[in-house]
Design a protein around this motif. Sequence first.
Motif, PDB file in Angstrom:
ATOM      1  N   PHE A 104       0.831  -1.204   0.000  1.00 50.51           N
ATOM      2  CA  PHE A 104       0.000   0.000   0.000  1.00 50.51           C
ATOM      3  C   PHE A 104       0.866   1.254   0.000  1.00 50.51           C
ATOM      4  N   MET A 105       1.866   1.297   0.871  1.00 52.02           N
ATOM      5  CA  MET A 105       2.738   2.471   0.934  1.00 52.02           C
ATOM      6  C   MET A 105       3.422   2.720  -0.412  1.00 52.02           C
ATOM      7  N   GLY A 106       3.942   1.662  -1.001  1.00 52.69           N
ATOM      8  CA  GLY A 106       4.673   1.815  -2.248  1.00 52.69           C
ATOM      9  C   GLY A 106       3.808   2.282  -3.404  1.00 52.69           C
ATOM     10  N   SER A 107       2.533   1.909  -3.392  1.00 51.56           N
ATOM     11  CA  SER A 107       1.648   2.320  -4.477  1.00 51.56           C
ATOM     12  C   SER A 107       1.011   3.684  -4.225  1.00 51.56           C
ATOM     13  N   LEU A 108       0.905   4.094  -2.961  1.00 56.47           N
ATOM     14  CA  LEU A 108       0.285   5.383  -2.629  1.00 56.47           C
ATOM     15  C   LEU A 108       1.268   6.550  -2.709  1.00 56.47           C
ATOM     16  N   GLU A 109       2.479   6.355  -2.184  1.00 57.63           N
ATOM     17  CA  GLU A 109       3.434   7.459  -2.015  1.00 57.63           C
ATOM     18  C   GLU A 109       3.687   8.292  -3.270  1.00 57.63           C
ATOM     19  N   PRO A 110       3.828   7.683  -4.462  1.00 53.71           N
ATOM     20  CA  PRO A 110       4.123   8.504  -5.645  1.00 53.71           C
ATOM     21  C   PRO A 110       3.029   9.519  -5.989  1.00 53.71           C
ATOM     22  N   PHE A 111       1.840   9.349  -5.422  1.00 59.42           N
ATOM     23  CA  PHE A 111       0.719  10.217  -5.777  1.00 59.42           C
ATOM     24  C   PHE A 111       0.351  11.215  -4.676  1.00 59.42           C
ATOM     25  N   LEU A 112       1.082  11.178  -3.571  1.00 58.32           N
ATOM     26  CA  LEU A 112       0.774  12.076  -2.463  1.00 58.32           C
ATOM     27  C   LEU A 112       1.216  13.507  -2.778  1.00 58.32           C
ATOM     28  N   HIS A 116      -2.330  16.426   1.079  1.00 59.62           N
ATOM     29  CA  HIS A 116      -2.922  15.147   1.490  1.00 59.62           C
ATOM     30  C   HIS A 116      -2.504  14.843   2.925  1.00 59.62           C
ATOM     31  N   LYS A 117      -3.208  15.443   3.858  1.00 54.14           N
ATOM     32  CA  LYS A 117      -2.860  15.355   5.275  1.00 54.14           C
ATOM     33  C   LYS A 117      -3.720  14.360   6.059  1.00 54.14           C
ATOM     34  N   LYS A 118      -4.962  14.127   5.572  1.00 51.91           N
ATOM     35  CA  LYS A 118      -5.898  13.295   6.330  1.00 51.91           C
ATOM     36  C   LYS A 118      -6.599  12.317   5.396  1.00 51.91           C
ATOM     37  N   ALA A 119      -6.894  11.127   5.951  1.00 50.88           N
ATOM     38  CA  ALA A 119      -7.485  10.065   5.138  1.00 50.88           C
ATOM     39  C   ALA A 119      -8.706   9.462   5.815  1.00 50.88           C
ATOM     40  N   LEU A 120      -9.650   9.042   4.984  1.00 48.00           N
ATOM     41  CA  LEU A 120     -10.789   8.244   5.427  1.00 48.00           C
ATOM     42  C   LEU A 120     -10.551   6.807   4.987  1.00 48.00           C
ATOM     43  N   ILE A 121     -10.649   5.875   5.930  1.00 49.33           N
ATOM     44  CA  ILE A 121     -10.541   4.452   5.619  1.00 49.33           C
ATOM     45  C   ILE A 121     -11.943   3.863   5.651  1.00 49.33           C
ATOM     46  N   TYR A 133      -1.931   1.197   9.584  1.00 46.15           N
ATOM     47  CA  TYR A 133      -0.526   1.125  10.006  1.00 46.15           C
ATOM     48  C   TYR A 133       0.375   1.870   9.016  1.00 46.15           C
ATOM     49  N   ALA A 134       0.120   1.683   7.723  1.00 42.66           N
ATOM     50  CA  ALA A 134       0.913   2.372   6.703  1.00 42.66           C
ATOM     51  C   ALA A 134       0.728   3.881   6.792  1.00 42.66           C
ATOM     52  N   LEU A 135      -0.498   4.322   7.022  1.00 40.18           N
ATOM     53  CA  LEU A 135      -0.745   5.763   7.139  1.00 40.18           C
ATOM     54  C   LEU A 135      -0.018   6.343   8.348  1.00 40.18           C
ATOM     55  N   GLU A 136       0.059   5.579   9.428  1.00 44.04           N
ATOM     56  CA  GLU A 136       0.807   6.045  10.599  1.00 44.04           C
ATOM     57  C   GLU A 136       2.285   6.220  10.249  1.00 44.04           C
ATOM     58  N   LEU A 137       2.832   5.285   9.508  1.00 45.25           N
ATOM     59  CA  LEU A 137       4.238   5.396   9.092  1.00 45.25           C
ATOM     60  C   LEU A 137       4.455   6.605   8.187  1.00 45.25           C
ATOM     61  N   LEU A 138       3.436   6.937   7.393  1.00 42.14           N
ATOM     62  CA  LEU A 138       3.505   8.087   6.488  1.00 42.14           C
ATOM     63  C   LEU A 138       3.126   9.395   7.182  1.00 42.14           C
ATOM     64  N   GLU A 139       2.775   9.299   8.472  1.00 44.49           N
ATOM     65  CA  GLU A 139       2.370  10.460   9.284  1.00 44.49           C
ATOM     66  C   GLU A 139       1.149  11.164   8.675  1.00 44.49           C
ATOM     67  N   ILE A 140       0.191  10.368   8.249  1.00 45.75           N
ATOM     68  CA  ILE A 140      -1.082  10.878   7.727  1.00 45.75           C
ATOM     69  C   ILE A 140      -2.183  10.518   8.728  1.00 45.75           C
ATOM     70  N   GLU A 141      -2.906  11.516   9.187  1.00 44.95           N
ATOM     71  CA  GLU A 141      -4.024  11.267  10.102  1.00 44.95           C
ATOM     72  C   GLU A 141      -5.122  10.518   9.366  1.00 44.95           C
ATOM     73  N   TYR A 142      -5.867   9.708  10.112  1.00 46.69           N
ATOM     74  CA  TYR A 142      -6.945   8.951   9.463  1.00 46.69           C
ATOM     75  C   TYR A 142      -8.110   8.735  10.417  1.00 46.69           C
ATOM     76  N   LYS A 143      -9.248   8.483   9.823  1.00 37.28           N
ATOM     77  CA  LYS A 143     -10.439   8.042  10.556  1.00 37.28           C
ATOM     78  C   LYS A 143     -11.070   6.905   9.773  1.00 37.28           C
TER      79      LYS A 143
END
Length: 242
Positions: A104-112, A116-121, A133-143
């Motif tokens: 997930f991290m590898g496919s998302l990062e090139p497009f950030l 893009h500070k917050k995410a909805l899961i 877990y990946a969003l936490e590593l990327l320091e992106i807040e989520y709900k």
Amino acid sequence: MRTFGLLGRNIDYSFSRKYFSEKFEKENIDAEYKNFDLASIDELPAVLKNNIISGLNVTIPYKEEVIPFLDYLDLHSRQIKAVNTIKFEKDGSLCGYNTDYWGFMGSLEPFLKPYHKKALILGTGGASKAIAYALELLEIEYKFVSRKKAANIFSYDELNREIMETYTIVINCTPLGTFPKVDQYPAIPVEYFSKDHLIFDLVYNPSETKLMQLGREKGATCLNGLRMLELQAEKAWEIWNS
């Protein structure tokens, strides 16, 4: 010949079997990849007894249920509390890993983008844990978003313009929209999508889901889950051969 495989239930569709079988043929690797389709995780000991296996992938619904059968978990799978890769160590022990977060991290990062500070899961099932877990590593807040409101969870009903404009990453971790039910999508207010939104749908069949189509019509950047699957598969291969 070494044997690898996928552990799951109702897995005839199996991305993994197709991917690894093609990889083995293309790279002249003397190995085979099987589906181990189990009605219950309690059938796992018999599978291990009757087969000489070099590595396993794990898919729904066993990513959490398989953990009691393992001897060790790596750091990431311990944090996520879900396993999608099992390594068979030389001493006979079984070690669980999670490569979903890596894919997930590898496919998302090139497009950030910087905004893009917050995410909805969308969804709270097993896949959502690796995404969080990946969003936490990327320091992106989520709900999380689910049918019922709870701590750190929005209900679909309370999503409004303000929330949608604040949370510019939307990740679908539900199976909604998967072939053949291609007209389905999570019940979010898609009218608030914009060009600032990054929509990541873990579904990969069809290649453009209804959710992605609705996002694209609003100018959003839309990704499916295929690249994530490819990256997590290659990471699993690396783990098996390390």
